[in-house]
Design a protein around this motif. Structure first.
Motif, PDB file in Angstrom:
ATOM      1  N   MET A   1     -10.038  -8.026   6.175  1.00  0.00           N
ATOM      2  CA  MET A   1      -9.927  -6.389   6.261  1.00  0.00           C
ATOM      3  C   MET A   1     -11.037  -6.108   7.010  1.00  0.00           C
ATOM      4  O   MET A   1     -10.725  -5.078   7.867  1.00  0.00           O
ATOM      5  CB  MET A   1     -10.276  -6.008   4.572  1.00  0.00           C
ATOM      6  CG  MET A   1      -9.144  -6.097   3.870  1.00  0.00           C
ATOM      7  SD  MET A   1      -7.478  -5.505   4.341  1.00  0.00           S
ATOM      8  CE  MET A   1      -7.992  -3.807   4.686  1.00  0.00           C
TER       9      MET A   1
ATOM     10  N   GLY B   1     -16.585  -1.424  -0.033  1.00  0.00           N
ATOM     11  CA  GLY B   1     -14.881  -1.552  -0.027  1.00  0.00           C
ATOM     12  C   GLY B   1     -14.351  -0.884   0.838  1.00  0.00           C
ATOM     13  O   GLY B   1     -13.275  -0.386   0.709  1.00  0.00           O
TER      14      GLY B   1
ATOM     15  N   SER C   1     -13.410  -8.969   1.975  1.00  0.00           N
ATOM     16  CA  SER C   1     -12.678  -9.559   2.673  1.00  0.00           C
ATOM     17  C   SER C   1     -12.921  -9.373   4.319  1.00  0.00           C
ATOM     18  O   SER C   1     -12.907  -8.619   4.870  1.00  0.00           O
ATOM     19  CB  SER C   1     -11.067  -8.824   2.378  1.00  0.00           C
ATOM     20  OG  SER C   1     -10.333  -9.523   3.599  1.00  0.00           O
TER      21      SER C   1
ATOM     22  N   TRP D   1       0.737  -1.151  -0.001  1.00  0.00           N
ATOM     23  CA  TRP D   1       0.065  -0.097   0.181  1.00  0.00           C
ATOM     24  C   TRP D   1       0.777   1.217   0.068  1.00  0.00           C
ATOM     25  O   TRP D   1       0.611   2.340  -0.800  1.00  0.00           O
ATOM     26  CB  TRP D   1      -0.827  -0.010   1.311  1.00  0.00           C
ATOM     27  CG  TRP D   1      -2.034  -1.002   1.136  1.00  0.00           C
ATOM     28  CD1 TRP D   1      -2.428  -1.687  -0.165  1.00  0.00           C
ATOM     29  CD2 TRP D   1      -2.923  -1.546   2.048  1.00  0.00           C
ATOM     30  NE1 TRP D   1      -3.534  -2.441   0.204  1.00  0.00           N
ATOM     31  CE2 TRP D   1      -3.835  -2.295   1.675  1.00  0.00           C
ATOM     32  CE3 TRP D   1      -2.984  -1.115   3.250  1.00  0.00           C
ATOM     33  CZ2 TRP D   1      -4.903  -3.217   2.234  1.00  0.00           C
ATOM     34  CZ3 TRP D   1      -4.007  -1.893   4.132  1.00  0.00           C
ATOM     35  CH2 TRP D   1      -4.793  -2.821   3.233  1.00  0.00           C
TER      36      TRP D   1
ATOM     37  N   VAL E   1     -11.702   1.670  -4.789  1.00  0.00           N
ATOM     38  CA  VAL E   1     -12.177   0.178  -5.007  1.00  0.00           C
ATOM     39  C   VAL E   1     -12.533  -0.190  -6.426  1.00  0.00           C
ATOM     40  O   VAL E   1     -12.316  -1.289  -6.785  1.00  0.00           O
ATOM     41  CB  VAL E   1     -13.512   0.264  -4.309  1.00  0.00           C
ATOM     42  CG1 VAL E   1     -14.220  -1.221  -4.491  1.00  0.00           C
ATOM     43  CG2 VAL E   1     -13.336   0.312  -2.832  1.00  0.00           C
TER      44      VAL E   1
ATOM     45  N   GLY F   1     -12.447  -1.611   3.213  1.00  0.00           N
ATOM     46  CA  GLY F   1     -10.899  -1.761   3.637  1.00  0.00           C
ATOM     47  C   GLY F   1     -10.638  -1.658   5.131  1.00  0.00           C
ATOM     48  O   GLY F   1     -11.263  -2.231   6.104  1.00  0.00           O
ATOM     49  N   THR F   2      -9.849  -0.730   5.544  1.00  0.00           N
ATOM     50  CA  THR F   2      -9.339  -0.575   6.962  1.00  0.00           C
ATOM     51  C   THR F   2     -10.438   0.300   7.710  1.00  0.00           C
ATOM     52  O   THR F   2     -10.135   0.785   8.877  1.00  0.00           O
ATOM     53  CB  THR F   2      -8.093   0.157   7.003  1.00  0.00           C
ATOM     54  OG1 THR F   2      -8.218   1.344   6.715  1.00  0.00           O
ATOM     55  CG2 THR F   2      -6.940  -0.709   6.426  1.00  0.00           C
TER      56      THR F   2
ATOM     57  N   ASP G   1     -17.480  -4.971   3.024  1.00  0.00           N
ATOM     58  CA  ASP G   1     -15.869  -5.580   2.173  1.00  0.00           C
ATOM     59  C   ASP G   1     -16.155  -6.865   1.847  1.00  0.00           C
ATOM     60  O   ASP G   1     -16.763  -7.498   2.802  1.00  0.00           O
ATOM     61  CB  ASP G   1     -14.584  -5.095   3.064  1.00  0.00           C
ATOM     62  CG  ASP G   1     -13.414  -5.063   2.245  1.00  0.00           C
ATOM     63  OD1 ASP G   1     -12.908  -4.066   2.033  1.00  0.00           O
ATOM     64  OD2 ASP G   1     -12.987  -6.078   1.801  1.00  0.00           O
TER      65      ASP G   1
END
Length: 297
Positions: A163, A137, A160, A104, A204, A139-140, A158
């Motif tokens: 994530m 999306g 994941s 990243w 995303v 993410g964090t 998300d």
């Protein structure tokens, strides 16, 4: 009372309460049937949150105001075990994040500082309240961390589960409560039509093999008068991002984004470029017409 503090999985509840998962699951089912708790699946886990609508708030008030000393002692002991759950989550999240950090950082070095991007995002969403905010999306969870104070409700989605665990830790550390994090696909969001006032797709869309479908799905959940903000790269030729970082698209032309907005029934009303690096970050914003105007059209 535990779910008032944070969303928890059935397994985590079992650990805190010192009960078997089948027993906890049975009580959870009763709470769900009474519409006091909502459940959503995330991989092999099931997460639980308090229902924001209904009798739950009143019931919590009764528990807090009229609990006897024995009950308060139980709550205090549970809080200690809840801290252990937080610590375990944090350790797992840090291991996962550390594995991705270098990748990243290498991408961030190619465009203007993230602080400038975030300032532009806040400026693009210039109205006071964002209403019900959905971050696709997530993410964090950074967009929720940035904007949740202006939202009546914040939902991060998300694909994941790893994530999402990072996001839970990050938002918990930031003291942001009442956020719902859900596992879901950008092409099939786990939300009803017209259920969001502000929708964000932040860095995303370049992962989407069918970006027009992702834009259409984001538009589907947008309520009349709501806004969709896409933040991504302008078209570029950095082919290594496709090979090394799984970018399905090497940025986007304005015409493509505006065309997808139009197909989804949205009207583009802002395009802003943030130049200053090898990659140009662009913000594209569109709005859904209020009901009256949409019917007239």
């Amino acid at each position: 009372m535990l779910l008032k503090s944070m969303e928890l999985s059935v397994g985590e509840l079992a650990l805190v309460l010192g009960q078997s998962q089948p027993r906890v699951s049975r009580h959870v089912r009763i709470l769900c049937e009474a519409a006091l708790v909502e459940r959503h699946k995330e991989g092999s886990w099931v997460f639980l949150k308090l229902n924001a609508i209904g009798a739950g708030e009143g019931l919590l008030g009764v528990l807090e105001d009229h609990a006897d000393d024995a009950s308060r002692a139980v709550f205090a002991a549970d809080a200690i075990r809840l801290a252990e759950i937080r610590a375990a989550r944090a350790a797992a999240a840090e291991r996962y994040f550390a594995a991705l950090a270098d990748r990243w950082d290498s991408i961030r070095s190619l465009h203007v500082p993230e602080a400038k991007v975030e300032q532009a995002i806040e400026a693009a969403l210039d109205r006071g309240s964002l209403g019900r905010l959905v971050d696709i999306g997530t993410g964090t969870g950074r967009m929720i961390e940035l904007l949740a104070q202006r939202a009546t409700e914040a939902i991060g989605i998300d694909r994941s589960s790893e994530m999402l665990r990072v996001a839970r830790v990050k938002l918990d550390r930031s003291g942001i409560a009442g956020v719902s994090l859900r596992q879901g696909d950008m092409y099939a969001l786990p939300l009803a039509d017209d259920s969001a006032d502000t929708v964000i797709l932040h860095q995303v869309l370049h992962y989407a093999h069918s970006p027009e479908a992702a834009v259409a799905e984001a538009a589907r959940i947008l309520a009349p008068g709501g806004r969709l903000l896409i933040v991504d790269f302008a078209a570029h030729q950095r082919e290594e991002l496709r090979e090394r970082d799984a970018h399905a698209r090497l940025g986007f032309a304005d015409e493509a984004i505006h065309g997808w907005f139009a197909l989804a029934g949205l009207e583009a009303d802002l395009t802003r470029r943030l130049e200053g690096g090898e990659l140009t970050v662009t913000l594209w914003r569109a709005a859904r017409a209020p009901t009256a105007k949409r019917m007239a059209a």
